[in-house]
Design a protein around this motif. Structure first.
Motif, PDB file in Angstrom:
ATOM      1  N   LYS A 342       0.828  -1.213   0.000  1.00  0.00           N
ATOM      2  CA  LYS A 342       0.000   0.000   0.000  1.00  0.00           C
ATOM      3  C   LYS A 342       0.854   1.252   0.000  1.00  0.00           C
ATOM      4  O   LYS A 342       0.485   2.267  -0.593  1.00  0.00           O
ATOM      5  CB  LYS A 342      -0.943  -0.008   1.201  1.00  0.00           C
ATOM      6  N   SER A 343       1.999   1.191   0.682  1.00  0.00           N
ATOM      7  CA  SER A 343       2.881   2.366   0.736  1.00  0.00           C
ATOM      8  C   SER A 343       3.884   2.402  -0.414  1.00  0.00           C
ATOM      9  O   SER A 343       4.732   3.282  -0.470  1.00  0.00           O
ATOM     10  CB  SER A 343       3.637   2.385   2.066  1.00  0.00           C
ATOM     11  N   LYS A 344       3.782   1.397  -1.333  1.00  0.00           N
ATOM     12  CA  LYS A 344       4.670   1.306  -2.499  1.00  0.00           C
ATOM     13  C   LYS A 344       6.142   1.210  -2.102  1.00  0.00           C
ATOM     14  O   LYS A 344       7.021   1.786  -2.729  1.00  0.00           O
ATOM     15  CB  LYS A 344       4.449   2.513  -3.423  1.00  0.00           C
ATOM     16  N   THR A 345       6.393   0.486  -0.989  1.00  0.00           N
ATOM     17  CA  THR A 345       7.775   0.276  -0.541  1.00  0.00           C
ATOM     18  C   THR A 345       8.102  -1.215  -0.509  1.00  0.00           C
ATOM     19  O   THR A 345       9.015  -1.626   0.216  1.00  0.00           O
ATOM     20  CB  THR A 345       7.974   0.875   0.864  1.00  0.00           C
ATOM     21  N   PHE A 346       7.348  -2.021  -1.281  1.00  0.00           N
ATOM     22  CA  PHE A 346       7.515  -3.469  -1.223  1.00  0.00           C
ATOM     23  C   PHE A 346       8.936  -3.876  -1.616  1.00  0.00           C
ATOM     24  O   PHE A 346       9.575  -4.663  -0.933  1.00  0.00           O
ATOM     25  CB  PHE A 346       6.494  -4.153  -2.134  1.00  0.00           C
ATOM     26  N   PHE A 347       9.431  -3.355  -2.723  1.00  0.00           N
ATOM     27  CA  PHE A 347      10.766  -3.731  -3.196  1.00  0.00           C
ATOM     28  C   PHE A 347      11.861  -2.949  -2.478  1.00  0.00           C
ATOM     29  O   PHE A 347      12.947  -3.477  -2.236  1.00  0.00           O
ATOM     30  CB  PHE A 347      10.872  -3.524  -4.703  1.00  0.00           C
ATOM     31  N   LYS A 348      11.564  -1.686  -2.130  1.00  0.00           N
ATOM     32  CA  LYS A 348      12.576  -0.884  -1.451  1.00  0.00           C
ATOM     33  C   LYS A 348      12.878  -1.423  -0.055  1.00  0.00           C
ATOM     34  O   LYS A 348      13.992  -1.289   0.433  1.00  0.00           O
ATOM     35  CB  LYS A 348      12.106   0.574  -1.359  1.00  0.00           C
ATOM     36  N   HIS A 349      11.849  -2.030   0.586  1.00  0.00           N
ATOM     37  CA  HIS A 349      12.046  -2.533   1.948  1.00  0.00           C
ATOM     38  C   HIS A 349      12.425  -4.020   1.927  1.00  0.00           C
ATOM     39  O   HIS A 349      11.795  -4.857   2.571  1.00  0.00           O
ATOM     40  CB  HIS A 349      10.764  -2.318   2.768  1.00  0.00           C
ATOM     41  N   THR A 350      13.436  -4.337   1.146  1.00  0.00           N
ATOM     42  CA  THR A 350      13.991  -5.691   1.130  1.00  0.00           C
ATOM     43  C   THR A 350      15.465  -5.615   1.474  1.00  0.00           C
ATOM     44  O   THR A 350      16.124  -4.595   1.231  1.00  0.00           O
ATOM     45  CB  THR A 350      13.810  -6.348  -0.254  1.00  0.00           C
ATOM     46  N   LEU A 351      15.974  -6.692   2.044  1.00  0.00           N
ATOM     47  CA  LEU A 351      17.381  -6.714   2.448  1.00  0.00           C
ATOM     48  C   LEU A 351      18.295  -6.612   1.236  1.00  0.00           C
ATOM     49  O   LEU A 351      19.301  -5.893   1.263  1.00  0.00           O
ATOM     50  CB  LEU A 351      17.668  -8.007   3.235  1.00  0.00           C
ATOM     51  N   ILE A 352      17.933  -7.307   0.171  1.00  0.00           N
ATOM     52  CA  ILE A 352      18.767  -7.275  -1.042  1.00  0.00           C
ATOM     53  C   ILE A 352      18.833  -5.863  -1.603  1.00  0.00           C
ATOM     54  O   ILE A 352      19.914  -5.353  -1.933  1.00  0.00           O
ATOM     55  CB  ILE A 352      18.203  -8.250  -2.098  1.00  0.00           C
ATOM     56  N   PHE A 353      17.660  -5.198  -1.707  1.00  0.00           N
ATOM     57  CA  PHE A 353      17.634  -3.832  -2.236  1.00  0.00           C
ATOM     58  C   PHE A 353      18.433  -2.895  -1.331  1.00  0.00           C
ATOM     59  O   PHE A 353      19.179  -2.037  -1.824  1.00  0.00           O
ATOM     60  CB  PHE A 353      16.188  -3.350  -2.348  1.00  0.00           C
ATOM     61  N   SER A 354      18.277  -3.046  -0.009  1.00  0.00           N
ATOM     62  CA  SER A 354      18.980  -2.163   0.930  1.00  0.00           C
ATOM     63  C   SER A 354      20.484  -2.308   0.797  1.00  0.00           C
ATOM     64  O   SER A 354      21.215  -1.308   0.785  1.00  0.00           O
ATOM     65  CB  SER A 354      18.541  -2.472   2.363  1.00  0.00           C
ATOM     66  N   LEU A 355      20.956  -3.552   0.703  1.00  0.00           N
ATOM     67  CA  LEU A 355      22.403  -3.770   0.582  1.00  0.00           C
ATOM     68  C   LEU A 355      22.944  -3.204  -0.721  1.00  0.00           C
ATOM     69  O   LEU A 355      23.973  -2.515  -0.736  1.00  0.00           O
ATOM     70  CB  LEU A 355      22.707  -5.266   0.668  1.00  0.00           C
ATOM     71  N   ILE A 356      22.216  -3.485  -1.817  1.00  0.00           N
ATOM     72  CA  ILE A 356      22.666  -2.972  -3.120  1.00  0.00           C
ATOM     73  C   ILE A 356      22.615  -1.452  -3.134  1.00  0.00           C
ATOM     74  O   ILE A 356      23.539  -0.786  -3.615  1.00  0.00           O
ATOM     75  CB  ILE A 356      21.807  -3.560  -4.247  1.00  0.00           C
ATOM     76  N   TYR A 357      21.514  -0.891  -2.580  1.00  0.00           N
ATOM     77  CA  TYR A 357      21.359   0.569  -2.571  1.00  0.00           C
ATOM     78  C   TYR A 357      22.469   1.239  -1.754  1.00  0.00           C
ATOM     79  O   TYR A 357      23.051   2.240  -2.184  1.00  0.00           O
ATOM     80  CB  TYR A 357      19.995   0.927  -1.997  1.00  0.00           C
TER      81      TYR A 357
END
Length: 690
Positions: A342-357
């Protein structure tokens, strides 16, 4: 309901209802599938002979008989090796040959495969024989397994023959004898006969006959009959299962519907305190990364299945203790995923995305903030690491590197060419370099310098032009009355007729006043332009100020027969301004109207309340054609009549603009054909300004 819909206690109650519904669904499935070995399809069946249960029982019997008469026949037939599957035999021998090729010293790569295969069959003769014996033993095992399954058949009479081999559990061998039983299946000479007729209406009948389609029906016969006691027992069990399945199907539907509704409600309200709440509120467990969340869900489901399998013998006791905690955790994790969707943070709030980011951000910040040396080191170290990590796609990595280098070289060339063009004096040229890298920022900075230089040059040219016009206009406007004064002074000196003295003195007085007006206006324009005028802000009723001002200039209005139309709000509106300076600005506009408006025309003054500011608009029709732009009219010593026959100095509008802007207002003029419009915008007075 809106009052209670988003309360925390309401969400807890609905959450518990969802868990109860899941338990209800599980209990319905367990009661049907596990405890009673039934199926929900029983609820949809009208007759035992049309049921899946009948096909399942009969099909297993027919499958065993068809395998025996078509495939295995007897032990001697199996021991001869005929039953070995040809494809499987070739495959197993290929595996042995592969082993020979890699391990045996007899294998000669210089020889053909045929020669090597001959050597293989000789050297591995024992292994091949052992393999064949093993496959024969496996077939014998299958043969006896089918016989064992047939021996366990109770209440089911069968007779199967291929003309030589016979498999039966009864002394009757005639077809007509089997047809005396309440239910039978006859397969003989390409014909299939079923009794009773309801069997033909069974939707699952193809699962029974599919075994028969695999045999050659010539000289083969299969007779199957069901004894009355056996049928009565099966029908009774099917009826009991049908009652259980029907009851639990309704139970399943209700609980499943309840879960869907409660889950949809939780999805709707999760994270918000009301329907109008646009902000999503997070809790501690929402901080769990979504990919870890999904991994936990994927682990919990098989754990639940294993625990249920282990507790199958006492499932009625252990179902709730096992299901409730796992379902609770799963539902909480699912709702957390929903909240991030609902907040459109599904992919951003993942461990893989956080590490890569974080890695990309860190490298990017070092790259952007560092000098050429640091960037070179990053590229020298980073590129080999990238090659090592992506060795399996080395050509792609090389291609990306070549593309990146080409872009940088292209950007540098664009910068180099652009600087050369600008250096030659083309200040309108723009250097186009895409991206936010070092070259992009450098191009933007050069373009900014070019824009600033171009504006500076334009301002300087305009200033020079205005200075030239100012000197020309001032010289012209001052020289005209000054020349007249000098001329009439000479006339006075030489004139002998005293009767003309009065006329000459009157002309001298007019010209001297005209010269004084020009001098005063020039002084006031210079003072207003510099902003060196004290401003005393006060609360002013703008409608009263204009009304009183029109009364003071009533003689000029009547003289020119102008019809003033004043439009203002019903309620009083106040502005925050300096009364004297504001009236001077309005007086200049009225003076402009008296000089240039067409006689007998209408003049409109509109006062508008725009919440934070007050808008005062003056509109009149010019007596002469306005073949000049609004910007030019605002320039000093510009007049509406280019012939310069009017008495104006050309400074009135410029003075009015400067005085309004000193009071934190805005002044604009618009020209549309012969319509002249001046707009004054001033801050509205508010009570907190007192």
């Amino acid at each position: 309901m809106k009052k209670y819909s988003h309360l925390f206690i309401t969400k807890i109650v609905v959450f518990i209802i969802a868990i109860i519904c899941v338990i209800g669904v599980m209990q319905a499935v367990v009661e049907v599938e596990v405890e009673n070995d039934a199926e929900f399809s029983n609820a949809m069946e009208d007759h035992y002979f049309q049921s899946w249960s009948y096909v399942k029982e009969s099909g297993e019997l027919v499958k065993n008989l068809t395998m025996l008469i078509e495939e295995y026949k007897n032990e001697n037939h199996i021991l001869s090796g005929v039953t070995i599957d040809e494809d499987e035999w070739i495959r197993e021998k290929e595996n042995l040959f592969s082993d020979y090729r890699h391990r045996s010293s007899s294998y000669n790569p210089q020889l053909s495969e045929e020669k090597n295969y001959e050597t293989f069959t000789q050297e591995y003769a024992d292994e091949i024989k052992q393999l064949k014996d093993k496959m024969i033993k496996d077939d014998l095992k299958e043969y006896h397994l089918h016989l064992q399954n047939l021996e366990e058949s109770e209440g089911q009479l069968y007779y199967a023959s291929d003309g030589i081999n016979v498999f039966t559990n009864t002394t009757i061998t005639e077809r007509k004898q089997f047809e005396t039983y309440p239910s039978y299946l006859i397969f003989e000479d390409y014909k299939q006969e079923f009794f009773p007729k309801e069997i033909k209406e069974n939707d699952n009948l193809y699962r029974l006959t599919q075994h028969l389609d695999q045999i050659d029906p010539e000289n083969k016969a299969i007779y199957v009959a069901f004894e009355t006691a056996y049928l009565n027992s099966e029908i009774k069990e099917w009826q009991e299962n049908k009652v259980i399945a029907t009851k639990n199907l309704y139970k399943l539907a209700w609980f499943l519907g309840g879960f869907i509704l409660s889950f949809c409600y939780l999805v709707l309200v999760i994270g918000r305190k009301s329907f109008n709440d646009q902000e999503l509120h997070y809790h501690t467990f929402n901080k769990l990364y979504n990919d870890i969340n999904i991994a936990i869900c994927l682990v919990l489901i098989p754990i639940w299945a294993v625990l249920i399998e282990e507790a199958s013998e006492k499932i009625d006791v252990f179902l709730i203790p096992i299901t409730v905690p796992i379902t609770t955790v799963l539902l909480i994790l699912l709702l957390s995923l929903v909240k991030h969707l609902k907040s459109k943070t599904f992919f951003k709030h993942t461990l893989i995305f956080s590490l890569i980011y974080k890695l990309v951000t860190f490298v990017g910040e070092v790259y952007r903030s560092g000098g050429v040396g640091i960037k070179t080191i990053l590229i020298v170290i980073g590129y080999p690491m990238l090659i090592a990590l992506t060795f399996f796609m080395f050509p792609v990595t090389i291609g990306i590197a070549a593309w990146f280098a080409f872009k940088k070289v292209k950007s540098f060339k664009a910068l180099q060419d652009g600087v050369e063009i600008i250096k030659d004096g083309n200040l309108d040229h723009r250097i186009e370099v895409s991206g936010k890298g070092e070259f992009g920022r450098l191009a933007s900075n050069i373009n900014g310098i070019t824009d600033g230089l171009k504006k500076s040059v334009d301002r300087e040219l305009k200033s020079e032009r205005l200075k030239t016009e100012l000197i020309t206009n001032v010289s012209h406007d001052i020289r005209t009355p000054l020349t007249s004064i000098i001329t009439y002074v000479d006339l006075l000196k030489n004139e002998k007729d005293s009767s003309k003295f009065e006329e000459f003195i009157e002309v001298l007085e007019q010209k001297s006043k005209r010269l004084k007006i020009l001098t005063d206006d020039l002084f006031e324009a210079t003072k207003a332009s510099s902003g060196n005028i004290p401003v005393t802000y006060e609360k002013i009723d703008i409608t009263s100020l204009i009304t009183q001002g029109l009364g003071e200039v009533n003689d000029d209005i009547q003289k020119l027969e102008l019809d003033f139309k004043l439009n203002y709000p019903k309620n009083k509106v106040y502005i925050l301004a300096d009364g004297k300076l504001l009236w001077r600005s309005i007086e200049n506009l009225l003076s402009n109207i008296f000089k240039y408006a067409a006689e007998g025309s209408r003049v409109y003054i509109d006062i508008e309340d725009l919440d934070n500011e007050i808008l005062v608009t003056f509109k009149n029709i010019s007596a002469t054609e306005l073949n000049i732009s609004a910007d030019e009219l605002m320039e000093r010593f510009k007049r509406g009549d280019e012939s310069r026959t009017s008495q104006g100095s050309g400074l009135g509008l410029s003075i009015a603009k400067d005085l309004v802007e000193i009071q934190k207002g805005r002044f604009n003029i618009h020209v549309d054909g012969d319509l002249f419009k001046a707009i004054i915008s001033l801050p509205k007075y508010k009570s907190n300004n007192e």
